[in-house]
Enzyme design. Structure first.
Site, PDB file in Angstrom:
ATOM      1  N   ASP A  88      -3.955  -0.970  -5.628  1.00  0.00           N
ATOM      2  CA  ASP A  88      -4.496  -2.304  -5.320  1.00  0.00           C
ATOM      3  C   ASP A  88      -3.345  -3.299  -5.383  1.00  0.00           C
ATOM      4  O   ASP A  88      -2.193  -2.923  -5.175  1.00  0.00           O
ATOM      5  CB  ASP A  88      -5.632  -2.655  -6.288  1.00  0.00           C
ATOM      6  CG  ASP A  88      -6.675  -3.579  -5.671  1.00  0.00           C
ATOM      7  OD1 ASP A  88      -6.288  -4.622  -5.108  1.00  0.00           O
ATOM      8  OD2 ASP A  88      -7.871  -3.264  -5.737  1.00  0.00           O
TER       9      ASP A  88
ATOM     10  N   HIS B  90      -1.224  -3.221  -2.529  1.00  0.00           N
ATOM     11  CA  HIS B  90      -1.726  -4.222  -1.591  1.00  0.00           C
ATOM     12  C   HIS B  90      -0.887  -5.495  -1.604  1.00  0.00           C
ATOM     13  O   HIS B  90      -1.324  -6.522  -1.099  1.00  0.00           O
ATOM     14  CB  HIS B  90      -3.182  -4.545  -1.906  1.00  0.00           C
ATOM     15  CG  HIS B  90      -4.110  -3.382  -1.721  1.00  0.00           C
ATOM     16  ND1 HIS B  90      -5.474  -3.475  -1.935  1.00  0.00           N
ATOM     17  CD2 HIS B  90      -3.874  -2.100  -1.347  1.00  0.00           C
ATOM     18  CE1 HIS B  90      -6.034  -2.288  -1.703  1.00  0.00           C
ATOM     19  NE2 HIS B  90      -5.081  -1.450  -1.345  1.00  0.00           N
TER      20      HIS B  90
END
Length: 396
Positions: free
Chosen positions: A220, A243
């Site tokens: 993430d 991310h």
């Protein structure tokens, strides 16, 4: 001149926390409280007792986790402590693989209301996340049950996290909430790219946070700045997989606080789905995100190197008729170069209701070598200027 005992303590801490130190210096070794580093015995009570004695010690103190693998259940180390307190990890702290053995669904190791805390050492915090990731249903259910964050720092001040490694968290690795003047340096965070919601560092309602000389690769966001984050400095961080470094998401919940004052400098992104990103929900909840600088950043095969997304909707069930009420303004992107794995290397999709203001692009050089052609930029509802080299050509 400081006493020899004070000098020894400062060597143990790795940095000077105070200039005047009174009282004794004592290290509380968890094995002296019955902890066994065999990876099987639950050491929660021993760790808790060692912390309590260290915290109550009328002088500077340190909890020592020596070499070995120490199984640890859910625990919260609470202050305030009488003096500076260190938590030195030389071995491995391992979470239970069975979620039923964790008493708090939101966190594993917590620190609360501690001033002048040092968490350091060359040891490892192992969340054993691979035993829990299959239970993460957040991609399908926005109201999914929580999984424990590995290390949670709530209302911690004038403190430092240094040198440790965090691997395979069940949820995020490190969370800061209500913190002030905390530095994070020389840490390593790792989890597989497909591991869900394993953010590296999440920051909310905190100010004066510095993150430097660290490597983060997760499933993430490498770093996420949430509601109420102010004066955050991120320097010399390598991100990937993951991310990217994100502001947000913002605008989803009521009573969120403004985010202001972020500097991301001298960082590297490798193979991430995003580079530097600002993301807000399309909702009526108002907020302001402002005063950001992203500069001297290298992108290597990044999907979305520079992105503002004010229609953020990860679950695909948003009302497309509503626009974001988060005002984004005063954002500078300077000296950002490298490769984009997608054609749109610069993508500003701002709110129709509150268009982005004073967005500046200066010396951008991002190339795309795909079969679909050279890199492009895309702008909607954004006001700003561009200077110097612009590749792809600026849409501002």
């Amino acid at each position: 001149m400081p006493s020899s005992r004070v000098l020894l303590f400062l060597m143990f801490l790795g940095f000077a926390v105070v200039t005047r130190v009174q009282g004794g210096i004592k290290i509380f070794d968890v094995t002296k409280y019955g902890a066994i580093g065999d990876g099987r015995i639950d050491n929660t009570k021993a760790f808790f007792k060692a912390w309590n004695d260290a915290c109550k010690w009328d002088g500077n103190s340190g909890v020592l986790i020596p070499r070995g693998t120490f199984l640890l259940g859910t625990v919260t180390f609470t202050g305030p402590c009488k003096k500076s307190t260190a938590f030195q990890i030389k071995g491995v702290i391992r979470a239970p693989s069975d979620l039923k053995r964790m008493s708090n669904p939101d966190q594993w190791i917590g620190f609360r209301y501690v001033d002048r805390l040092l968490v350091n050492g060359r040891g490892t915090v192992d969340g054993q996340g691979d035993s829990a990731w299959s239970f993460n249903s957040c991609a399908e259910d926005p109201n999914c049950p929580s999984l424990p964050i590995s290390m949670v720092f709530n209302f911690v001040t004038n403190s430092r996290i240094s040198g440790i490694t965090s691997v395979n968290s069940k949820n995020a690795h490190i969370s800061l909430y209500g913190c002030h003047k905390v530095s994070i340096d020389n840490i390593k965070i790792t989890a597989p790219y497909q591991s869900p919601n394993t953010d590296g560092i999440k920051i909310g309602d905190s100010k004066g946070i510095k993150i430097t000389h660290s490597s983060i690769g997760t499933g993430d966001d490498c770093i996420a700045l949430l509601s109420g984050s102010t004066n955050i400095d991120i320097t010399d961080v390598t991100c990937g997989p993951g991310h990217g470094i994100s502001v947000g998401s913002l605008g989803r919940y009521a009573n969120e606080r403004n985010v202001h004052g972020l500097a991301v400098r001298n960082c590297t992104f490798r193979g991430t789905t995003n580079g530097v990103r600002i993301k807000t929900w399309a909702s009526p909840r108002a907020n302001v995100a402002s005063g950001f600088t992203f500069e001297n950043i290298f992108m290597s095969n990044v999907e979305n190197p520079i992105v503002i997304d004010q229609m953020y909707c990860p679950h695909g069930s948003c009302n497309q008729k509503i626009t974001s009420n988060v005002q984004i303004k005063d954002v500078t992107y300077r000296n950002i170069w490298g490769t984009s794995s997608t054609k749109v290397a610069v993508n500003f999709q701002c709110s129709k209701t509150f268009p982005c203001k004073n967005i500046v692009l200066q010396d951008i050089y991002l190339v795309h070598n795909g079969r679909d052609g050279a890199a492009t930029s895309s702008c909607n509802f954004v006001d700003g200027d561009s200077y110097g080299t612009q590749k792809p050509p600026s849409c501002l």
